[in-house]
Design an enzyme around this catalytic site. Structure first.
Site, PDB file in Angstrom:
ATOM      1  N   ILE A  95       0.909  -1.158   0.000  1.00 41.96           N
ATOM      2  CA  ILE A  95       0.000   0.000   0.000  1.00 41.96           C
ATOM      3  C   ILE A  95       0.946   1.205   0.000  1.00 41.96           C
ATOM      4  O   ILE A  95       1.843   1.292   0.851  1.00 41.96           O
ATOM      5  CB  ILE A  95      -0.887   0.032   1.278  1.00 41.96           C
ATOM      6  CG1 ILE A  95      -1.731  -1.253   1.408  1.00 41.96           C
ATOM      7  CG2 ILE A  95      -1.771   1.287   1.308  1.00 41.96           C
ATOM      8  CD1 ILE A  95      -2.809  -1.459   0.364  1.00 41.96           C
ATOM      9  N   LEU A 137      -6.561   0.177   4.821  1.00 37.99           N
ATOM     10  CA  LEU A 137      -6.730  -0.318   3.448  1.00 37.99           C
ATOM     11  C   LEU A 137      -5.967  -1.615   3.204  1.00 37.99           C
ATOM     12  O   LEU A 137      -6.426  -2.488   2.464  1.00 37.99           O
ATOM     13  CB  LEU A 137      -6.277   0.757   2.453  1.00 37.99           C
ATOM     14  CG  LEU A 137      -7.159   2.006   2.454  1.00 37.99           C
ATOM     15  CD1 LEU A 137      -6.520   3.120   1.643  1.00 37.99           C
ATOM     16  CD2 LEU A 137      -8.548   1.672   1.901  1.00 37.99           C
ATOM     17  N   GLY A 138      -4.788  -1.746   3.851  1.00 39.15           N
ATOM     18  CA  GLY A 138      -4.033  -2.995   3.707  1.00 39.15           C
ATOM     19  C   GLY A 138      -4.877  -4.163   4.220  1.00 39.15           C
ATOM     20  O   GLY A 138      -5.012  -5.196   3.551  1.00 39.15           O
ATOM     21  N   GLU A 149       4.517 -15.271   1.208  1.00 43.72           N
ATOM     22  CA  GLU A 149       5.960 -15.422   1.048  1.00 43.72           C
ATOM     23  C   GLU A 149       6.694 -14.400   1.909  1.00 43.72           C
ATOM     24  O   GLU A 149       6.489 -13.190   1.768  1.00 43.72           O
ATOM     25  CB  GLU A 149       6.304 -15.193  -0.430  1.00 43.72           C
ATOM     26  CG  GLU A 149       7.758 -15.339  -0.748  1.00 43.72           C
ATOM     27  CD  GLU A 149       8.037 -15.005  -2.213  1.00 43.72           C
ATOM     28  OE1 GLU A 149       7.164 -15.204  -3.065  1.00 43.72           O
ATOM     29  OE2 GLU A 149       9.146 -14.521  -2.473  1.00 43.72           O
TER      30      GLU A 149
END
Ligand SMILES: CC(=O)SCCNC(=O)CCNC(=O)[C@H](O)C(C)(C)COP(=O)(O)OP(=O)(O)OC[C@H]1O[C@@H](n2cnc3c(N)ncnc32)[C@H](O)[C@@H]1OP(=O)(O)O
Length: 513
Positions: A251, A260-261, A284
């Site tokens: 973001i 928002l993330g 990952e």
């Protein structure tokens, strides 16, 4: 080396990313921000040689992220036989598409030609609104030229914001295994309420791995009985069972710290929950910030699911005086079924469940944010009031023997997992040391959970105050410890568990999934 430090500039300070939008007079800057890292681009020391007053302005058109590089300086080092000023365009040409090096006037002309009905590439997945505006999420494959082009323009954000992160190789023959999600802020155009401008806010890349499925006991396990697997001409590889792995997740700074993330992660998670071939959604090399965001989002979602809520500590279990911790503190079959249903990798599922079960402990024994260094090994001492870290303002109920028993079972559940996770390292220690080491790791984990549960409560309040429109991925959070008496820098549990990397590094907490 010239020995003249004035010719060195911090690359993190010199680089400035600007988000711009076209105007009649040229371009208007909407936002600016510096990168967090430039070591992958300008070297470990993040220093550029050969300039005074250096500015590297990477402008992006806020919608389609067309880049334009403007390098300016007051003085440039005169080359000698030994050294010369760094060729900045040359270095950045490895990270930016050719179009970024066009003249400013050409950039501005090009921006003017972008139609005012431009929309992000890919397919619209969902939209949501929050206190600060409307957002849309788009999904596309790298094989879609528009998606690929946008990705190619923004990939420099990976070395800028993810420590140790490297851009995707767009020439990779397996490029079709990548899926990209873009987050866009949608703003109505002034005086044209039915028209919108789009502002890039962030993105995530996901990769599909084939997931080997162990045959169930009802299926044949002998090679002769196993049906031969062939791919006919029309076989769609996308239907094979897979693990979908979030590889990069960013973001951009103007949009950070607004929830928002979490929303983008939840939206992606919900997508893969419905995606039949995906058996697990993995991540990952998450960094700490991502881990927190994911823990809270998973906790908020799972904490609302009846199957998850049904996973309880079996308080009828007796704790043995000596020997191993019981292995059925939570019903294992139900645990497995729930984990599989929600496609969460075992370690993450165990952590979120432990956190949830901690939030359900009786108040008298529920851990808070105490200083772990003051704590003894509860199991050894038999002392079990976990309230020492809790608010000093509130008198807590005295723990009953049942409360203490429940707490000790919860502790055993966590310690058992930590022991298995660290078996190799712990197995080399003498029994006494092993117990001490495990107690230390446990204290760090317990503290971390208390910290996260408090954050979960804060986030839930923020989301409510924002009046966000909820999507399926966003649910209320479970009950949390009620108070904190200040934050302490947490010992990194994963470091204690054997990873010596720096706490802020993307590699700091490598999931073994
Ligand atoms: C797999 C990987 O790629 S790992 C690498 C992850 N990416 C990076 O580190 C790149 C740089 N950083 C980023 O992109 C972002 O900062 C991310 C992805 C880590 C987090 O995204 P954000 O949008 O900032 O997350 P979000 O806003 O949901 O949560 C961040 C904070 O805002 C708070 N918050 C959550 N909701 C709200 C809200 N509605 N209003 C205000 N603040 C909120 C959270 O509590 C959290 O607080 P904290 O900083 O104390 O932990």
């Amino acid at each position: 080396m010239s020995g003249d430090d004035d010719w060195w500039t911090s690359s993190n300070e010199a680089v400035l990313v600007s988000l711009v939008t076209p105007t009649d007079a040229g371009v208007k800057t909407l936002d600016t921000f510096h990168p967090e890292y430039t070591n992958n681009i300008f070297g470990e020391k993040e220093q550029i040689f050969g300039y005074k007053g250096l500015r590297i302005n990477l402008q992006y058109n806020a919608s389609d992220m067309l880049p334009n590089l403007k390098v300016s300086y007051k003085k440039k080092y005169q080359p000698t036989a030994d050294e010369e000023a760094l060729d900045i365009n040359d270095v950045l040409s490895e990270f930016l598409p050719e179009v970024a090096f066009q003249k400013q006037s050409d950039f501005e002309t090009r921006l003017k030609s972008i139609p005012d009905n431009w929309t992000p590439p890919g397919t619209l997945v969902t939209s949501f609104s929050s206190k600060d505006g409307e957002y849309e999420v788009y999904r596309g494959k790298i094989t879609d030229p528009a998606v690929r082009q946008l990705l190619n323009r923004i990939q420099i954000l990976v070395p800028f914001f993810v420590d140790g992160g490297t851009p995707i190789d767009l020439e990779d023959p397996d490029a079709d295994r990548w899926t990209i999600y873009f987050l866009y802020n949608k703003r109505p155009l002034p005086n044209q309420p039915d028209k919108f401008s789009y502002h890039f806010a962030g993105y995530s890349t996901l990769y599909r791995y084939y997931a080997f499925q162990v045959p169930t006991e009802f299926e044949s396990k002998t090679p002769t009985d196993t049906p031969t697997f062939t791919l006919d001409g029309d076989f769609d590889l996308d239907t094979l069972p897979c693990r979908t792995r979030i590889s990069q997740f960013i973001i951009i700074p103007p949009f950070q710290q607004k929830g928002l993330g979490s929303r983008l992660y939840s939206i992606i998670y919900q997508q893969y929950l419905k995606h039949a071939p995906t058996v697990e959604l993995t991540v990952e090399d998450p960094n700490e910030a991502f881990d927190d965001m994911r823990d809270l989002a998973d906790l908020a979602f799972l904490g609302k699911q009846p199957e998850f809520q049904a996973l309880k500590i079996d308080t009828s279990i007796e704790i043995p005086e000596e020997g191993r911790a019981p292995n059925n503190i939570v019903d294992q079959a139900a645990w497995d079924a729930c984990r599989k249903k929600f496609k969460i990798v075992p370690r993450q599922f165990a952590r979120v469940l432990e956190m949830y079960l901690m939030s359900q402990l009786p108040e008298s024994v529920r851990p808070g944010l105490g200083a772990p260094e003051d704590e003894e090994d509860e199991e050894e001492s038999g002392r079990s009031s976990k309230s020492k870290g809790k608010s000093k303002e509130k008198a807590l109920p005295k723990p009953t023997p049942e409360d203490e028993h429940t707490y000790r079972l919860w502790m055993m559940l966590v310690k058992r997992r930590l022991y298995v996770h660290n078996r190799d390292a712990l197995g080399q220690l003498e029994l006494k040391e092993r117990r001490e080491e495990l107690a230390k790791v446990f204290a760090g984990v317990e503290f971390d959970y208390a910290r996260l549960l408090i954050k979960a409560e804060e986030q839930s309040k923020l989301a409510q105050a924002d009046g966000e429109t909820a999507d399926e991925g966003e649910q209320e959070v479970p009950a949390t410890p009620s108070a904190a008496n200040g934050k302490r820098k947490l010992d990194d549990v994963e470091q204690t568990e054997g990873d010596g990397a720096a706490a802020s590094s993307k590699k700091a907490r490598v999931e073994r999934e």
